[in-house]
Scaffold this motif. Structure first.
Motif, PDB file in Angstrom:
ATOM      1  N   LEU A 347       0.831  -1.204   0.000  1.00  0.00           N
ATOM      2  CA  LEU A 347       0.000   0.000   0.000  1.00  0.00           C
ATOM      3  C   LEU A 347       0.866   1.255   0.000  1.00  0.00           C
ATOM      4  O   LEU A 347       0.523   2.263  -0.635  1.00  0.00           O
ATOM      5  CB  LEU A 347      -0.946  -0.012   1.198  1.00  0.00           C
ATOM      6  N   ARG A 348       1.980   1.232   0.726  1.00  0.00           N
ATOM      7  CA  ARG A 348       2.897   2.381   0.694  1.00  0.00           C
ATOM      8  C   ARG A 348       3.437   2.596  -0.721  1.00  0.00           C
ATOM      9  O   ARG A 348       3.537   3.731  -1.191  1.00  0.00           O
ATOM     10  CB  ARG A 348       4.049   2.164   1.684  1.00  0.00           C
ATOM     11  N   LEU A 349       3.789   1.497  -1.384  1.00  0.00           N
ATOM     12  CA  LEU A 349       4.272   1.614  -2.756  1.00  0.00           C
ATOM     13  C   LEU A 349       3.177   2.138  -3.676  1.00  0.00           C
ATOM     14  O   LEU A 349       3.440   2.974  -4.560  1.00  0.00           O
ATOM     15  CB  LEU A 349       4.768   0.254  -3.258  1.00  0.00           C
ATOM     16  N   ALA A 350       1.948   1.652  -3.487  1.00  0.00           N
ATOM     17  CA  ALA A 350       0.845   2.090  -4.339  1.00  0.00           C
ATOM     18  C   ALA A 350       0.556   3.576  -4.147  1.00  0.00           C
ATOM     19  O   ALA A 350       0.348   4.321  -5.120  1.00  0.00           O
ATOM     20  CB  ALA A 350      -0.407   1.261  -4.042  1.00  0.00           C
ATOM     21  N   ARG A 351       0.557   4.037  -2.895  1.00  0.00           N
ATOM     22  CA  ARG A 351       0.317   5.463  -2.648  1.00  0.00           C
ATOM     23  C   ARG A 351       1.433   6.317  -3.257  1.00  0.00           C
ATOM     24  O   ARG A 351       1.182   7.393  -3.811  1.00  0.00           O
ATOM     25  CB  ARG A 351       0.202   5.719  -1.149  1.00  0.00           C
ATOM     26  N   GLY A 352       2.660   5.838  -3.151  1.00  0.00           N
ATOM     27  CA  GLY A 352       3.758   6.564  -3.773  1.00  0.00           C
ATOM     28  C   GLY A 352       3.662   6.561  -5.287  1.00  0.00           C
ATOM     29  O   GLY A 352       3.914   7.578  -5.940  1.00  0.00           O
ATOM     30  N   ALA A 353       3.274   5.409  -5.870  1.00  0.00           N
ATOM     31  CA  ALA A 353       3.168   5.301  -7.329  1.00  0.00           C
ATOM     32  C   ALA A 353       2.082   6.212  -7.871  1.00  0.00           C
ATOM     33  O   ALA A 353       2.188   6.722  -8.999  1.00  0.00           O
ATOM     34  CB  ALA A 353       2.894   3.852  -7.728  1.00  0.00           C
ATOM     35  N   LEU A 354       1.034   6.438  -7.090  1.00  0.00           N
ATOM     36  CA  LEU A 354      -0.075   7.299  -7.508  1.00  0.00           C
ATOM     37  C   LEU A 354       0.115   8.745  -7.063  1.00  0.00           C
ATOM     38  O   LEU A 354      -0.821   9.551  -7.162  1.00  0.00           O
ATOM     39  CB  LEU A 354      -1.388   6.756  -6.951  1.00  0.00           C
ATOM     40  N   TYR A 355       1.302   9.073  -6.549  1.00  0.00           N
ATOM     41  CA  TYR A 355       1.649  10.429  -6.125  1.00  0.00           C
ATOM     42  C   TYR A 355       0.743  10.924  -4.991  1.00  0.00           C
ATOM     43  O   TYR A 355       0.494  12.125  -4.855  1.00  0.00           O
ATOM     44  CB  TYR A 355       1.577  11.398  -7.305  1.00  0.00           C
ATOM     45  N   LEU A 356       0.277   9.996  -4.156  1.00  0.00           N
ATOM     46  CA  LEU A 356      -0.537  10.372  -3.008  1.00  0.00           C
ATOM     47  C   LEU A 356       0.313  10.702  -1.794  1.00  0.00           C
ATOM     48  O   LEU A 356      -0.174  11.324  -0.846  1.00  0.00           O
ATOM     49  CB  LEU A 356      -1.522   9.240  -2.671  1.00  0.00           C
ATOM     50  N   GLU A 357       1.564  10.245  -1.806  1.00  0.00           N
ATOM     51  CA  GLU A 357       2.491  10.588  -0.731  1.00  0.00           C
ATOM     52  C   GLU A 357       3.906  10.454  -1.257  1.00  0.00           C
ATOM     53  O   GLU A 357       4.155   9.785  -2.263  1.00  0.00           O
ATOM     54  CB  GLU A 357       2.291   9.674   0.487  1.00  0.00           C
ATOM     55  N   LYS A 358       4.832  11.112  -0.576  1.00  0.00           N
ATOM     56  CA  LYS A 358       6.233  11.029  -0.971  1.00  0.00           C
ATOM     57  C   LYS A 358       6.827   9.735  -0.426  1.00  0.00           C
ATOM     58  O   LYS A 358       6.758   9.464   0.774  1.00  0.00           O
ATOM     59  CB  LYS A 358       7.007  12.227  -0.427  1.00  0.00           C
ATOM     60  N   PRO A 359       7.411   8.895  -1.304  1.00  0.00           N
ATOM     61  CA  PRO A 359       7.946   7.611  -0.834  1.00  0.00           C
ATOM     62  C   PRO A 359       9.192   7.790   0.019  1.00  0.00           C
ATOM     63  O   PRO A 359       9.966   8.731  -0.159  1.00  0.00           O
ATOM     64  CB  PRO A 359       8.279   6.871  -2.137  1.00  0.00           C
ATOM     65  N   GLN A 360       9.369   6.870   0.962  1.00  0.00           N
ATOM     66  CA  GLN A 360      10.598   6.833   1.744  1.00  0.00           C
ATOM     67  C   GLN A 360      11.767   6.459   0.825  1.00  0.00           C
ATOM     68  O   GLN A 360      11.581   5.775  -0.187  1.00  0.00           O
ATOM     69  CB  GLN A 360      10.473   5.807   2.868  1.00  0.00           C
ATOM     70  N   PRO A 361      12.998   6.889   1.154  1.00  0.00           N
ATOM     71  CA  PRO A 361      14.141   6.611   0.270  1.00  0.00           C
ATOM     72  C   PRO A 361      14.302   5.130  -0.058  1.00  0.00           C
ATOM     73  O   PRO A 361      14.645   4.784  -1.200  1.00  0.00           O
ATOM     74  CB  PRO A 361      15.335   7.144   1.076  1.00  0.00           C
ATOM     75  N   GLU A 362      14.046   4.251   0.930  1.00  0.00           N
ATOM     76  CA  GLU A 362      14.232   2.824   0.674  1.00  0.00           C
ATOM     77  C   GLU A 362      13.154   2.240  -0.233  1.00  0.00           C
ATOM     78  O   GLU A 362      13.285   1.111  -0.716  1.00  0.00           O
ATOM     79  CB  GLU A 362      14.261   2.048   2.003  1.00  0.00           C
ATOM     80  N   ASN A 363      12.072   3.014  -0.471  1.00  0.00           N
ATOM     81  CA  ASN A 363      10.974   2.512  -1.297  1.00  0.00           C
ATOM     82  C   ASN A 363      10.923   3.140  -2.686  1.00  0.00           C
ATOM     83  O   ASN A 363      10.014   2.819  -3.466  1.00  0.00           O
ATOM     84  CB  ASN A 363       9.631   2.761  -0.598  1.00  0.00           C
ATOM     85  N   VAL A 364      11.865   4.021  -2.996  1.00  0.00           N
ATOM     86  CA  VAL A 364      11.803   4.741  -4.271  1.00  0.00           C
ATOM     87  C   VAL A 364      11.854   3.779  -5.453  1.00  0.00           C
ATOM     88  O   VAL A 364      11.056   3.887  -6.408  1.00  0.00           O
ATOM     89  CB  VAL A 364      12.947   5.776  -4.354  1.00  0.00           C
ATOM     90  N   MET A 365      12.778   2.817  -5.419  1.00  0.00           N
ATOM     91  CA  MET A 365      12.865   1.871  -6.531  1.00  0.00           C
ATOM     92  C   MET A 365      11.592   1.041  -6.641  1.00  0.00           C
ATOM     93  O   MET A 365      11.118   0.749  -7.744  1.00  0.00           O
ATOM     94  CB  MET A 365      14.087   0.955  -6.366  1.00  0.00           C
ATOM     95  N   GLY A 366      11.008   0.642  -5.520  1.00  0.00           N
ATOM     96  CA  GLY A 366       9.769  -0.117  -5.546  1.00  0.00           C
ATOM     97  C   GLY A 366       8.616   0.685  -6.125  1.00  0.00           C
ATOM     98  O   GLY A 366       7.778   0.146  -6.855  1.00  0.00           O
ATOM     99  N   VAL A 367       8.559   1.983  -5.813  1.00  0.00           N
ATOM    100  CA  VAL A 367       7.501   2.847  -6.349  1.00  0.00           C
ATOM    101  C   VAL A 367       7.614   2.961  -7.863  1.00  0.00           C
ATOM    102  O   VAL A 367       6.619   2.810  -8.599  1.00  0.00           O
ATOM    103  CB  VAL A 367       7.579   4.237  -5.685  1.00  0.00           C
ATOM    104  N   TRP A 368       8.812   3.226  -8.345  1.00  0.00           N
ATOM    105  CA  TRP A 368       8.990   3.300  -9.800  1.00  0.00           C
ATOM    106  C   TRP A 368       8.755   1.948 -10.461  1.00  0.00           C
ATOM    107  O   TRP A 368       8.225   1.877 -11.581  1.00  0.00           O
ATOM    108  CB  TRP A 368      10.389   3.822 -10.124  1.00  0.00           C
ATOM    109  N   ALA A 369       9.115   0.877  -9.780  1.00  0.00           N
ATOM    110  CA  ALA A 369       8.861  -0.460 -10.324  1.00  0.00           C
ATOM    111  C   ALA A 369       7.365  -0.703 -10.492  1.00  0.00           C
ATOM    112  O   ALA A 369       6.927  -1.288 -11.493  1.00  0.00           O
ATOM    113  CB  ALA A 369       9.471  -1.518  -9.412  1.00  0.00           C
ATOM    114  N   LEU A 370       6.561  -0.245  -9.524  1.00  0.00           N
ATOM    115  CA  LEU A 370       5.115  -0.421  -9.632  1.00  0.00           C
ATOM    116  C   LEU A 370       4.552   0.371 -10.801  1.00  0.00           C
ATOM    117  O   LEU A 370       3.674  -0.109 -11.535  1.00  0.00           O
ATOM    118  CB  LEU A 370       4.443   0.003  -8.326  1.00  0.00           C
TER     119      LEU A 370
END
Length: 677
Positions: A347-370
């Motif tokens: 869910l954190r990755l999904a919110r980051g992928a949809l620009y609903l929140e700023k992703p944590q540094p450790e999740n940036v690659m996962g957000v772009w991957a999604l």
């Protein structure tokens, strides 16, 4: 990440992915990959850490490859390992080239005009090009040139399939990044293959790593390597000196009725000992190794009992069967459980992928991957829709395929099973679930073709390689976007080289003789399944209705069929329920002995060969811990790693010897196989 690590890894990966087919199916040597413990990758690693690095340590220290560099090299090699064999090239080209040939030999297919439902852009339609592909146009001592390959006949099929392959690979790269942090950090899974490779590549600044300074490692490694050296010499020179690793107990158990009636029951009477499997089992949780060890025994008892009371238990890759649907249900249950346990992370990755929140540094690659994953899936669905598949079916097809890959990767990183098959296919699930009448011939044949290319035999599917490589790089602090980008680029280059190599080799030599499954069975499967479905629809008077259904009508008919098809619902429901129940019991009851992985692998070809070794590894660990405690277990680890290294080194030796023999004499050498093919 260093330039030399990328160059070394890329060159090795391109050789594995691009030229591996020639080694496996033209020279017929020990498989370059063969499963998710690729002999080529681990063999090259052993050459570096035992051969190159010790010499460089004393002669030229700067030439020594460090542990972090080796992690990058391994990830790059892993990225290409799905290409040369059963992951793609073993069947892909034949499935595209040979349908026209086999249709011309099948009056029933011609009567139903089966080939008319296949988009012409998906297959080679030039009969001359197909004939030359099958028989070969080269002659001994006079190989063909690259421009002798009829590239014009392949231009359109490759333009259709290569984008699909790249999109699926892109989706798998992204999915591997998405699950990586959840599995590696949050759940702390064991990753047996990555752990062994990490141990072999440890670097503490001395000439060799810590494990190579342990006497137990060399005793067990040398013993197993010596066994394969003797057995290989016997194969080549008939020395009469051979150490048996297979024990035939058929005569003792032939009268057992359950074994007589159980699908794949008789492999239980062939006790195969694979030291590498014993070594991996030693590192697993005891419920996992125990479950893998007894899986075939339980399957023989249960399936055999059902057959004895008169129940029909067919199994077919295209149409499925009771246990196929049960295994699908098990995969679905585990996939739901994985999604639930990792819901916070995803869910954190999904919110980051949809620009609903700023992703944590450790999740940036996962957000772009999604984000990229969604684009890859959309592109895959769009291409299938343009070919004539109804888009809801295309969406379900790609989701089922990705679910298969994800759960296969989970089995690998949690259960250490490096040789596995799913025992179910997306086409069987969709055909049984929605019904052949709801899908219709056009959907059926497209779903069957896509299944045959991507999901028929996942023993070398891409995702388990990637998650292990990413874990290894993350442990060495080098899992960065540049590394992932390099590995995906290596996949693209290796794929391009493989296409050229496979087409040249097949037009020069003809289709590989002796591999009838890949050259005869698989190319026929989609058309045979579609033809049988058309006959069934015509026999029940539903053929015309099936052709006339709209997209919404197909969904409605499929839902009605799913409600009434008790066999599919019951068996898949049993699989989902049993997987969730065993997972719950494992969490709630201390020392619960059965892991749900049992439901995912039993009754499949790989575990019928490996189960004895998993059981032996479980017993070895059980006795070690009971008698000596944790201290004895830790002391025995170098010995178990020695078993794995010795087995792989033996296979690698005979693969290299075979290549040298062929290069110097031109003859095909004896094929020394260690793991089942």
């Amino acid at each position: 990440m260093t330039v030399r690590a990328v160059i070394f890894g890329a060159v090795a990966a391109i050789l594995i992915g691009g030229v591996g087919y020639f080694n496996d199916f033209v020279l017929k040597l020990t498989y370059v990959v063969g499963n998710h413990l690729p002999v080529s990758v681990v063999g090259i690693l052993l050459v570096v850490v035992i051969g190159w690095n010790p010499v460089a340590h004393f002669v030229w220290p700067r030439a020594r490859l460090r542990a972090a560099e080796l992690a990058v090299v391994v990830l790059l090699m892993f990225s290409a390992c799905s290409i040369p064999g059963s992951g793609l090239m073993r069947t892909f080209m034949h499935g595209v080239a040979l349908p026209v040939r086999y249709e011309s030999q099948s009056p029933g297919w011609q009567r139903n005009e089966v080939l008319g439902y296949v988009p012409s852009s998906m297959i080679v339609t030039d009969e001359s090009a197909v004939r030359e592909y099958f028989v070969g146009i080269g002659s001994p001592g006079k190989p063909i040139a690259l421009d002798d390959v009829p590239w014009h006949a392949w231009a359109t099929p490759l333009a259709t399939w290569v984008p699909l392959i790249l999109l699926m690979a892109g989706a798998v790269f992204c999915l591997s990044l998405i699950v990586h942090r959840q599995w590696s950090v949050h759940e702390g899974l064991r990753y047996p293959i990555a752990s062994v490779i990490r141990t072999l590549s440890e670097d503490d600044g001395r000439a060799v790593g810590p494990v190579f300074r342990r006497r137990l490692f060399w005793i067990f490694c040398g013993a197993i390597f010596g066994v394969h050296l003797l057995n290989g010499l016997d194969l080549w020179y008939n020395t009469g000196i051979r150490v048996p690793l297979v024990f035939d107990c058929t005569a003792l158990l032939r009268e057992h009725k359950l074994l007589q009636h159980s699908p794949q029951g008789f492999p239980l009477t062939l006790v195969n000992i694979y030291p590498a499997v014993v070594g991996f089992a030693f590192f697993l949780a005891m419920d996992v190794s125990f479950s893998l060890g007894i899986s075939q025994i339980l399957f023989a008892v249960i399936a055999g009992s059902l057959i004895l009371i008169g129940m029909d238990c067919p199994s077919d890759l295209m149409s499925g069967g009771p246990f196929d649907f049960q295994r699908f249900g098990g995969y679905l249950g585990i996939a739901l459980l994985l999604a639930y346990t990792g819901r916070a992370h995803y869910l954190r990755l999904a919110r980051g992928a949809l620009y609903l929140e700023k992703p944590q540094p450790e999740n940036v690659m996962g957000v772009w991957a999604l984000r990229v994953l969604l684009l890859c899936v959309a592109g895959f669905v769009a291409i299938l829709s343009s070919l004539g598949m109804d888009w809801p079916m295309a969406v379900l097809l790609v989701l089922l395929t990705l679910m298969l890959f994800t759960v296969a990767a989970r089995i690998n990183v949690e259960g250490g099973l490096f040789f596995l098959q799913a025992g179910w296919t997306p086409v069987a699930v969709l055909a049984a679930g929605f019904g052949i009448g709801a899908l219709g011939p056009s959907n059926l044949v497209l779903i069957a073709f896509v299944t045959a290319v991507f999901a028929l035999d996942p023993r070398e599917c891409l995702m388990p390689f990637l998650v292990n490589g990413m874990k290894l790089c993350d442990d060495r602090k080098v899992l960065r976007p540049a590394v992932v980008g390099a590995s995906s680029g290596v996949f693209v280059i290796a794929l391009g080289v493989a296409v050229v190599v496979v087409l040249w080799a097949t037009y020069n030599y003809g289709v590989p003789r002796g591999d009838n499954w890949a050259t005869a069975d698989v190319p026929k499967m989609p058309l045979r399944f579609t033809n049988d479905s058309i006959d069934t629809l015509k026999g029940t008077g539903k053929f015309e209705q099936s052709l006339g259904l709209s997209t919404t009508g197909r969904i409605g008919e499929g839902i009605r069929h799913m409600v009434t098809d008790g066999r599919f619902l019951i068996w898949s429901g049993i699989g989902v329920g049993a997987a969730l129940l065993l997972s719950y019991l494992r969490l709630r009851i201390p020392h619960w002995p059965i892991h749900p992985v049992l439901l995912l692998v039993w009754g499949t070809y790989p575990i019928s060969w490996l189960s004895h070794s998993f059981l032996l590894g479980f017993l070895l660990k059980f006795v070690t811990v009971k008698l000596g405690g944790t201290g004895a277990y830790n002391a025995a680890k170098p010995a178990m790693i020695g078993l794995i290294a010795g087995e792989v080194a033996g296979a690698f030796l005979w693969m290299v010897v075979g290549l040298i023999y062929h290069a110097t004499t031109g003859y095909t050498p004896p094929k020394y196989m260690i793991f089942p093919g």
